[in-house]
Design an enzyme around this catalytic site. Structure first.
Site, short mmCIF file in Angstrom:
data_model
loop_
_atom_site.label_atom_id
_atom_site.label_comp_id
_atom_site.label_asym_id
_atom_site.label_seq_id
_atom_site.Cartn_x
_atom_site.Cartn_y
_atom_site.Cartn_z
N PRO A 2 -6.81 -10.41 4.96
CG PRO A 2 -6.11 -10.68 2.82
CD PRO A 2 -7.32 -10.60 3.64
CD GLU A 3 -5.06 -5.85 9.39
OE1 GLU A 3 -4.62 -4.71 9.59
OE2 GLU A 3 -5.32 -6.64 10.31
#
Length: 281
Positions: A2-3
């Site tokens: 995830p960012e």
DNA sequence: AGAAGGACCTGCACGC
DNA sequence: TGCGTGCAGGTCCTTC
């Protein structure tokens, strides 16, 4: 995995569900033994503490813990999800999924029991105990600048004299933290910049366009609960929707949404990189 | 010092 | 069905 938008979604979801709960006991697997903090030490540090607040710094989830009478040092629990990490809040009766590496058994003020579970198939995630400075109260601050709040001048200064491609610079967490492969590609598309352009050679105008494109795309993605490209889900196991808004990422060969030119894919800094050679110069 | 490239892991989609 | 290949949202360490 995830960012920034995905980590923000997870952190907010976990906060809503577990803030105020007390960690009664902890089970840790031999995940990447030793952890950044050795497992025995981590379990000992976490046990008995109350969760005060859960939030995001860069791609890190920070769990602020209250100082109980039995302990002397204030600490934070730092969770990095790596590529495939998940932080799930589950009822204790829900079967524990495969690749669960940390299991925190919680009790709420009203006595309700629940689990906070760290699950990570690919084992790129990290867990650590971070001590809070006893006098300054300074906690974990992350490796770089926060993309949503950095000033125009600071943003431009980050790339001065850098000889690497702008995409590689965006991925460097010591400059901006929180930007990963999806939002690097998407922000460069919105700014009309080819990913291979040398960072230090971009004008102030173009860099400012990149800053606003990046902030717009990150905020929009946060509103939609992040991008679910493979297995990303929030604290309840619910997917995000921003992947429907992607203009270039994983759209190789499909027509550009602006000009119709097929999206190209190249390898840059070892990462799949997607762009429109017509719209991005 | 800054930049590039491989290492670390598992799972999935695809083609044969 | 089963196997091999390539791909995946991220760091981190070594080498140049």
């Amino acid at each position: 995995m995830p960012e920034l938008p995905e980590v923000e979604t997870v952190a907010n979801g976990v906060h809503e569900r577990v803030a105020g709960d007390t960690i009664e006991s902890v089970e840790l697997s031999s995940y990447r033994e030793p952890f950044k903090t050795p497992a025995i030490e981590m379990a000992d540090e976490l046990t008995g503490r109350q969760i005060r607040r859960v939030y995001r710094i860069g791609k890190h989830i920070v769990v602020d813990l209250a100082l109980p009478k039995a302990k002397t040092i204030e600490v934070q629990w730092i969770v990095h999800l790596g590529m495939t990490g998940r932080l799930l809040v589950s009822h204790p009766d829900v079967p524990v999924p495969p690749h669960t590496h940390a299991l925190l058994h919680l009790r709420s003020k009203s006595g309700a029991l629940r689990d906070l579970r760290f699950v990570d198939a690919r084992r790129f995630g990290r867990l650590a105990i971070h001590p809070v400075h006893p006098e300054t109260k300074a906690g974990f601050s992350g490796p770089g600048h926060e993309p949503l709040t950095i000033s125009e001048d600071d943003f431009v200064a980050l790339f001065r004299n850098r000889k690497l491609p702008i995409k590689a610079a965006l991925l460097n967490q010591k400059l901006l933290h929180g930007v990963g492969n999806i939002y690097a590609d998407e922000s460069l598309f919105r700014a009309g910049i080819q990913p291979t352009r040398i960072a230090g050679q971009l004008s102030r105008e173009r860099l400012l366009k990149l800053r606003s494109g990046l902030q717009d795309v990150l905020k929009h993605a946060i509103q939609l609960g992040g991008s679910s490209v493979s297995d990303y889900v929030d604290a309840d196991g619910v997917a995000g929707f921003f992947q429907l808004e992607h203009r270039v990422y994983l759209r190789t060969g499909e027509p550009c949404r602006v000009c119709g030119t097929p999206i190209e894919r190249i390898l840059l800094a070892g990462r799949g990189t997607h762009f429109c050679k017509q719209c991005q110069k």
